[in-house]
Design a protein around this motif. Structure first.
Motif, PDB file in Angstrom:
ATOM      1  N   GLU A  75     -33.883 -12.137  -0.282  1.00  0.00           N
ATOM      2  CA  GLU A  75     -34.667 -12.400  -1.490  1.00  0.00           C
ATOM      3  C   GLU A  75     -35.968 -11.603  -1.491  1.00  0.00           C
ATOM      4  OE1 GLU A  75     -35.078 -16.607  -1.438  1.00  0.00           O
ATOM      5  OE2 GLU A  75     -33.018 -16.981  -2.133  1.00  0.00           O
ATOM      6  N   LYS A  76     -36.588 -11.462  -0.312  1.00  0.00           N
ATOM      7  CA  LYS A  76     -37.862 -10.739  -0.208  1.00  0.00           C
ATOM      8  C   LYS A  76     -37.695  -9.243  -0.477  1.00  0.00           C
ATOM      9  CE  LYS A  76     -39.976 -13.797   3.233  1.00  0.00           C
ATOM     10  NZ  LYS A  76     -40.222 -13.953   4.674  1.00  0.00           N
ATOM     11  N   ALA A  77     -36.481  -8.710  -0.277  1.00  0.00           N
ATOM     12  CA  ALA A  77     -36.248  -7.271  -0.443  1.00  0.00           C
ATOM     13  C   ALA A  77     -36.665  -6.803  -1.834  1.00  0.00           C
ATOM     14  CB  ALA A  77     -34.782  -6.936  -0.177  1.00  0.00           C
ATOM     15  N   ASN A  78     -36.413  -7.618  -2.840  1.00  0.00           N
ATOM     16  CA  ASN A  78     -36.907  -7.312  -4.193  1.00  0.00           C
ATOM     17  C   ASN A  78     -36.899  -8.604  -4.988  1.00  0.00           C
ATOM     18  OD1 ASN A  78     -37.310  -6.424  -6.896  1.00  0.00           O
ATOM     19  ND2 ASN A  78     -36.623  -4.387  -6.298  1.00  0.00           N
ATOM     20  N   MET A  79     -38.029  -9.325  -4.936  1.00  0.00           N
ATOM     21  CA  MET A  79     -38.124 -10.636  -5.571  1.00  0.00           C
ATOM     22  C   MET A  79     -37.839 -10.556  -7.069  1.00  0.00           C
ATOM     23  SD  MET A  79     -38.728 -12.991  -3.329  1.00  0.00           S
ATOM     24  CE  MET A  79     -39.511 -14.392  -4.112  1.00  0.00           C
ATOM     25  N   LYS A  80     -38.358  -9.491  -7.710  1.00  0.00           N
ATOM     26  CA  LYS A  80     -38.192  -9.367  -9.161  1.00  0.00           C
ATOM     27  C   LYS A  80     -36.719  -9.213  -9.532  1.00  0.00           C
ATOM     28  CE  LYS A  80     -39.487  -6.782 -13.273  1.00  0.00           C
ATOM     29  NZ  LYS A  80     -40.012  -5.544 -13.844  1.00  0.00           N
ATOM     30  N   LYS A  81     -36.022  -8.297  -8.831  1.00  0.00           N
ATOM     31  CA  LYS A  81     -34.621  -8.047  -9.173  1.00  0.00           C
ATOM     32  C   LYS A  81     -33.700  -9.192  -8.763  1.00  0.00           C
ATOM     33  CE  LYS A  81     -34.611  -3.050  -9.651  1.00  0.00           C
ATOM     34  NZ  LYS A  81     -33.956  -1.784  -9.339  1.00  0.00           N
ATOM     35  N   SER A  82     -34.173 -10.065  -7.852  1.00  0.00           N
ATOM     36  CA  SER A  82     -33.381 -11.232  -7.474  1.00  0.00           C
ATOM     37  C   SER A  82     -33.451 -12.310  -8.539  1.00  0.00           C
ATOM     38  CB  SER A  82     -33.879 -11.805  -6.138  1.00  0.00           C
ATOM     39  OG  SER A  82     -33.651 -10.889  -5.097  1.00  0.00           O
ATOM     40  N   LYS A  83     -34.448 -12.201  -9.432  1.00  0.00           N
ATOM     41  CA  LYS A  83     -34.651 -13.237 -10.440  1.00  0.00           C
ATOM     42  C   LYS A  83     -34.593 -12.714 -11.871  1.00  0.00           C
ATOM     43  CE  LYS A  83     -37.619 -15.902  -7.310  1.00  0.00           C
ATOM     44  NZ  LYS A  83     -36.680 -16.984  -7.086  1.00  0.00           N
ATOM     45  N   THR A  84     -34.575 -11.370 -12.043  1.00  0.00           N
ATOM     46  CA  THR A  84     -34.647 -10.792 -13.390  1.00  0.00           C
ATOM     47  C   THR A  84     -33.612  -9.698 -13.605  1.00  0.00           C
ATOM     48  OG1 THR A  84     -37.045 -11.161 -13.368  1.00  0.00           O
ATOM     49  CG2 THR A  84     -36.194  -9.734 -15.081  1.00  0.00           C
ATOM     50  N   ILE A  85     -32.891  -9.789 -14.738  1.00  0.00           N
ATOM     51  CA  ILE A  85     -32.031  -8.697 -15.206  1.00  0.00           C
ATOM     52  C   ILE A  85     -32.921  -7.849 -16.099  1.00  0.00           C
ATOM     53  CG2 ILE A  85     -29.964  -8.105 -16.544  1.00  0.00           C
ATOM     54  CD1 ILE A  85     -28.905 -10.946 -15.815  1.00  0.00           C
ATOM     55  N   ASP A  86     -33.397  -6.744 -15.574  1.00  0.00           N
ATOM     56  CA  ASP A  86     -34.436  -5.957 -16.230  1.00  0.00           C
ATOM     57  C   ASP A  86     -33.821  -4.806 -17.036  1.00  0.00           C
ATOM     58  OD1 ASP A  86     -36.888  -5.032 -16.949  1.00  0.00           O
ATOM     59  OD2 ASP A  86     -37.412  -4.210 -14.988  1.00  0.00           O
ATOM     60  N   ILE A  87     -33.826  -4.930 -18.382  1.00  0.00           N
ATOM     61  CA  ILE A  87     -33.292  -3.857 -19.233  1.00  0.00           C
ATOM     62  C   ILE A  87     -34.290  -2.703 -19.243  1.00  0.00           C
ATOM     63  CG2 ILE A  87     -32.583  -3.192 -21.558  1.00  0.00           C
ATOM     64  CD1 ILE A  87     -31.633  -6.031 -22.020  1.00  0.00           C
ATOM     65  N   GLU A  88     -33.857  -1.567 -18.746  1.00  0.00           N
ATOM     66  CA  GLU A  88     -34.743  -0.418 -18.598  1.00  0.00           C
ATOM     67  C   GLU A  88     -34.629   0.583 -19.738  1.00  0.00           C
ATOM     68  OE1 GLU A  88     -34.124   1.085 -14.632  1.00  0.00           O
ATOM     69  OE2 GLU A  88     -34.125  -0.939 -13.808  1.00  0.00           O
ATOM     70  N   GLU A  89     -33.469   0.604 -20.428  1.00  0.00           N
ATOM     71  CA  GLU A  89     -33.280   1.486 -21.574  1.00  0.00           C
ATOM     72  C   GLU A  89     -32.081   1.007 -22.372  1.00  0.00           C
ATOM     73  OE1 GLU A  89     -32.058   5.469 -20.632  1.00  0.00           O
ATOM     74  OE2 GLU A  89     -30.883   4.837 -18.903  1.00  0.00           O
ATOM     75  N   PHE A  90     -31.885   1.579 -23.562  1.00  0.00           N
ATOM     76  CA  PHE A  90     -30.732   1.272 -24.398  1.00  0.00           C
ATOM     77  C   PHE A  90     -29.958   2.558 -24.662  1.00  0.00           C
ATOM     78  CE2 PHE A  90     -33.691  -2.146 -25.191  1.00  0.00           C
ATOM     79  CZ  PHE A  90     -32.878  -3.267 -25.213  1.00  0.00           C
ATOM     80  N   ILE A  91     -28.628   2.451 -24.719  1.00  0.00           N
ATOM     81  CA  ILE A  91     -27.784   3.621 -24.963  1.00  0.00           C
ATOM     82  C   ILE A  91     -26.720   3.265 -25.994  1.00  0.00           C
ATOM     83  CG2 ILE A  91     -28.106   4.591 -22.646  1.00  0.00           C
ATOM     84  CD1 ILE A  91     -25.340   3.437 -21.921  1.00  0.00           C
ATOM     85  N   ASP A  92     -26.102   4.279 -26.594  1.00  0.00           N
ATOM     86  CA  ASP A  92     -25.004   4.043 -27.537  1.00  0.00           C
ATOM     87  C   ASP A  92     -23.762   3.603 -26.778  1.00  0.00           C
ATOM     88  OD1 ASP A  92     -26.402   4.759 -29.860  1.00  0.00           O
ATOM     89  OD2 ASP A  92     -26.062   6.888 -29.473  1.00  0.00           O
ATOM     90  N   GLU A  93     -23.003   2.680 -27.385  1.00  0.00           N
ATOM     91  CA  GLU A  93     -21.779   2.162 -26.759  1.00  0.00           C
ATOM     92  C   GLU A  93     -20.818   3.285 -26.385  1.00  0.00           C
ATOM     93  OE1 GLU A  93     -20.092  -0.555 -29.544  1.00  0.00           O
ATOM     94  OE2 GLU A  93     -21.467  -2.188 -29.051  1.00  0.00           O
ATOM     95  N   ALA A  94     -20.723   4.293 -27.261  1.00  0.00           N
ATOM     96  CA  ALA A  94     -19.738   5.375 -27.071  1.00  0.00           C
ATOM     97  C   ALA A  94     -20.064   6.287 -25.888  1.00  0.00           C
ATOM     98  CB  ALA A  94     -19.645   6.208 -28.338  1.00  0.00           C
TER      99      ALA A  94
END
Length: 258
Positions: free
Chosen positions: A79-98
């Motif tokens: 859990e300590k390795a990355n507390m944020k990523k253990s608790k958050t699905i962080d959307i970093e960008e959006f892309i087209d489905e295709a």
């Protein structure tokens, strides 16, 4: 359904508390491994390599071998390795489905809003629907970082775990044929593809293998010999390609006409 991960989705400064559920299930028949000689069940044991004695789950830890010794890792270390990523699905960008190649997809998970997250959940869902975009996100679950895409399926947010680039093997290692194909052969193949093209409805596709396997099991249980349909597939020689394509096209046209 039982949730397998609790946390939140974030995009920009918006945070949506969610629960994660497996979106698929394994439909294989449950089969036990047996000793052929007496049908006794084979069991796996967790055995200490030095003492030969069985070890209980509560006494098992995970370790990383460094030089000649092991560094033991506890639950909190992961859990300590990355507390944020253990608790958050962080959307970093959006892309087209295709833009996404199908080979990347691994497994779907459904996302359910937790208390106080309903409106922001609906906001993200409606925005993704209208834009036909997918959110690219990273998070940690079960001591592994996952790259994922967030989209909409039947009015619910769905998270698709996808593969990182270094998990896809290079197809250049394959021994691919260098045989040339003629234009008229390609045109005929395109005609055949167009004849077989329809709107995709995955409800019409059923898992028949398990049902057929169960028939064999029931047949053997009563002492009968199961009826098995023989099948052999022969490769089409290059010289027969056009004739096979024409025959396939005619067969499909007759099926559509009937």
């Amino acid at each position: 359904m039982r949730s397998i991960w609790n946390g939140s989705i974030s995009f920009g400064l918006v945070s949506i508390p969610v629960k994660l559920y497996s979106g698929s299930e394994d439909r294989r028949l449950e089969l036990d491994m047996l000793d052929r000689r007496d049908n006794a069940r084979i069991r796996y044991k967790r055995v200490n390599e030095d003492t030969g004695k069985e070890v209980e789950w509560k006494d098992i830890v995970k370790g990383f071998k460094k030089d000649e010794d092991y560094v033991v890792l506890e639950k909190e270390d992961f859990e300590k390795a990355n507390m944020k990523k253990s608790k958050t699905i962080d959307i970093e960008e959006f892309i087209d489905e295709a833009e996404v190649a199908d080979v990347l997809f691994k497994k779907p998970y459904f996302l359910e809003p937790q208390k106080e997250g309903g409106k922001s959940y609906n906001l993200l869902r409606e925005a993704l629907k209208k834009t036909k975009k997918l959110g690219v996100a990273t998070f940690v679950m079960r001591q592994k970082e996952h790259l994922s895409l967030i989209g909409v399926y039947k009015n619910a947010l769905v998270l698709h775990a996808i593969r990182f680039a270094d998990e896809i093997r290079n197809p250049s290692d394959l021994k691919l044929s260098k045989s040339k194909v003629k234009k008229n052969e390609v045109d005929m193949a395109i005609s055949l593809i167009e004849q077989y093209t329809s709107d995709f409805d995955f409800k019409k596709y059923k898992d028949v293998y398990n049902a057929q396997l169960l028939k064999i099991i029931n047949s053997k249980a009563t002492g009968k010999k199961p009826e098995i349909e023989d099948f052999e597939s022969e490769p089409t020689p290059a010289r027969d390609l056009m004739s096979k394509l024409k025959a396939s096209l005619e067969k499909k046209k007759k099926t559509k006409a009937s």
